[in-house]
Design a protein around this motif. Structure first.
Motif, PDB file in Angstrom:
ATOM      1  N   ILE A 106       1.628  -0.784   6.977  1.00  0.00           N
ATOM      2  CA  ILE A 106       2.010   0.623   6.768  1.00  0.00           C
ATOM      3  C   ILE A 106       0.768   1.375   6.278  1.00  0.00           C
ATOM      4  O   ILE A 106       0.620   1.666   5.093  1.00  0.00           O
ATOM      5  N   PRO A 107      -0.148   1.700   7.213  1.00  0.00           N
ATOM      6  CA  PRO A 107      -1.365   2.393   6.801  1.00  0.00           C
ATOM      7  C   PRO A 107      -1.079   3.855   6.476  1.00  0.00           C
ATOM      8  O   PRO A 107      -0.619   4.592   7.318  1.00  0.00           O
ATOM      9  N   GLY A 108      -1.326   4.223   5.233  1.00  0.00           N
ATOM     10  CA  GLY A 108      -0.975   5.576   4.809  1.00  0.00           C
ATOM     11  C   GLY A 108      -2.171   6.485   4.648  1.00  0.00           C
ATOM     12  O   GLY A 108      -2.356   7.428   5.397  1.00  0.00           O
ATOM     13  N   GLY A 109      -3.005   6.210   3.666  1.00  0.00           N
ATOM     14  CA  GLY A 109      -4.141   7.059   3.382  1.00  0.00           C
ATOM     15  C   GLY A 109      -5.371   6.659   4.159  1.00  0.00           C
ATOM     16  O   GLY A 109      -5.514   5.515   4.587  1.00  0.00           O
ATOM     17  N   LEU A 110      -6.278   7.617   4.334  1.00  0.00           N
ATOM     18  CA  LEU A 110      -7.490   7.392   5.103  1.00  0.00           C
ATOM     19  C   LEU A 110      -8.579   8.306   4.556  1.00  0.00           C
ATOM     20  O   LEU A 110      -8.318   9.469   4.252  1.00  0.00           O
ATOM     21  N   ALA A 111      -9.791   7.774   4.428  1.00  0.00           N
ATOM     22  CA  ALA A 111     -10.929   8.593   4.000  1.00  0.00           C
ATOM     23  C   ALA A 111     -12.194   8.058   4.644  1.00  0.00           C
ATOM     24  O   ALA A 111     -12.377   6.843   4.741  1.00  0.00           O
ATOM     25  N   ILE A 135     -15.170   3.573   6.721  1.00  0.00           N
ATOM     26  CA  ILE A 135     -13.822   4.115   6.692  1.00  0.00           C
ATOM     27  C   ILE A 135     -13.018   3.306   5.679  1.00  0.00           C
ATOM     28  O   ILE A 135     -13.135   2.085   5.613  1.00  0.00           O
ATOM     29  N   TYR A 136     -12.228   3.998   4.880  1.00  0.00           N
ATOM     30  CA  TYR A 136     -11.379   3.370   3.873  1.00  0.00           C
ATOM     31  C   TYR A 136      -9.938   3.745   4.190  1.00  0.00           C
ATOM     32  O   TYR A 136      -9.670   4.880   4.591  1.00  0.00           O
ATOM     33  N   TRP A 137      -9.005   2.814   3.994  1.00  0.00           N
ATOM     34  CA  TRP A 137      -7.598   3.143   4.177  1.00  0.00           C
ATOM     35  C   TRP A 137      -6.724   2.341   3.237  1.00  0.00           C
ATOM     36  O   TRP A 137      -7.106   1.286   2.754  1.00  0.00           O
ATOM     37  N   THR A 138      -5.558   2.912   2.961  1.00  0.00           N
ATOM     38  CA  THR A 138      -4.559   2.245   2.133  1.00  0.00           C
ATOM     39  C   THR A 138      -3.493   1.656   3.043  1.00  0.00           C
ATOM     40  O   THR A 138      -3.265   2.156   4.149  1.00  0.00           O
ATOM     41  N   ASP A 139      -2.846   0.601   2.567  1.00  0.00           N
ATOM     42  CA  ASP A 139      -1.766  -0.023   3.327  1.00  0.00           C
ATOM     43  C   ASP A 139      -0.641  -0.381   2.367  1.00  0.00           C
ATOM     44  O   ASP A 139      -0.774  -1.310   1.563  1.00  0.00           O
ATOM     45  N   GLU A 140       0.440   0.400   2.438  1.00  0.00           N
ATOM     46  CA  GLU A 140       1.601   0.141   1.591  1.00  0.00           C
ATOM     47  C   GLU A 140       2.234  -1.211   1.875  1.00  0.00           C
ATOM     48  O   GLU A 140       2.732  -1.872   0.980  1.00  0.00           O
ATOM     49  N   GLY A 141       2.244  -1.600   3.135  1.00  0.00           N
ATOM     50  CA  GLY A 141       2.901  -2.836   3.543  1.00  0.00           C
ATOM     51  C   GLY A 141       2.209  -4.092   3.053  1.00  0.00           C
ATOM     52  O   GLY A 141       2.856  -5.103   2.800  1.00  0.00           O
TER      53      GLY A 141
END
Length: 149
Positions: A95-100, A108-114
């Motif tokens: 569940i990739p949510g945030g991205l910067a 590239i950085y990203w968050t993953d809720e899952g």
């Protein structure tokens, strides 16, 4: 959910000022010109590897848009005209949510809720690694302060 990014003046690709946002319900990413008031926005015309985009960011060096897609479970990129769509990360993405983007450092950085992780990779998806994997629950958004270089 609307996510906005305002482009500053970058002369390597364009001096045009615009905002971009993802519209998850329609499955499209929009570009809004900021130079002329009340100019209509339009979708970028990305037709592959996009279903429910959540977060977006822009690389002014190469003129590419990056997004996370929670339905397709991926991180992808394309040119602003919708061409040359590439998947940056798909394996073990839930569940990739945030991205910067760090466009200067080319990361590239990203968050993953899952997976409860924050990850980083080169802009082409290479050298991917997890930055934070413990003591984090449901990370959603991320912002970088790349400072003056």
């Amino acid at each position: 959910m609307l996510m906005f990014y305002i482009q500053a003046m970058f002369y390597k690709t364009s001096s045009e000022k615009f905002a971009i946002f993802a519209e998850g319900d329609t499955g499209e990413i929009y570009k809004v010109p900021l130079e002329v008031p009340e100019t209509p926005c339009y979708p970028l015309g990305i037709s592959t590897n996009i279903s429910r985009p959540v977060a977006v960011d822009y690389d002014p060096v190469e003129g590419k848009i990056y997004w996370t897609d929670v339905t397709l479970e991926l991180v992808a990129r394309a040119f602003l005209n919708g061409s040359s769509v590439e998947v940056i990360a798909h394996s073990d993405v839930k569940i990739p949510g945030g991205l910067a983007l760090d466009y200067a450092g080319r990361n590239i950085y990203w968050t993953d809720e899952g997976t409860s992780r924050i990850e980083v990779a080169r802009l082409d998806g290479s050298s991917r690694r997890s930055l934070i994997t413990t003591n984090i629950i449901d990370p959603r958004a991320i912002l970088l302060d790349i400072g003056e270089r």
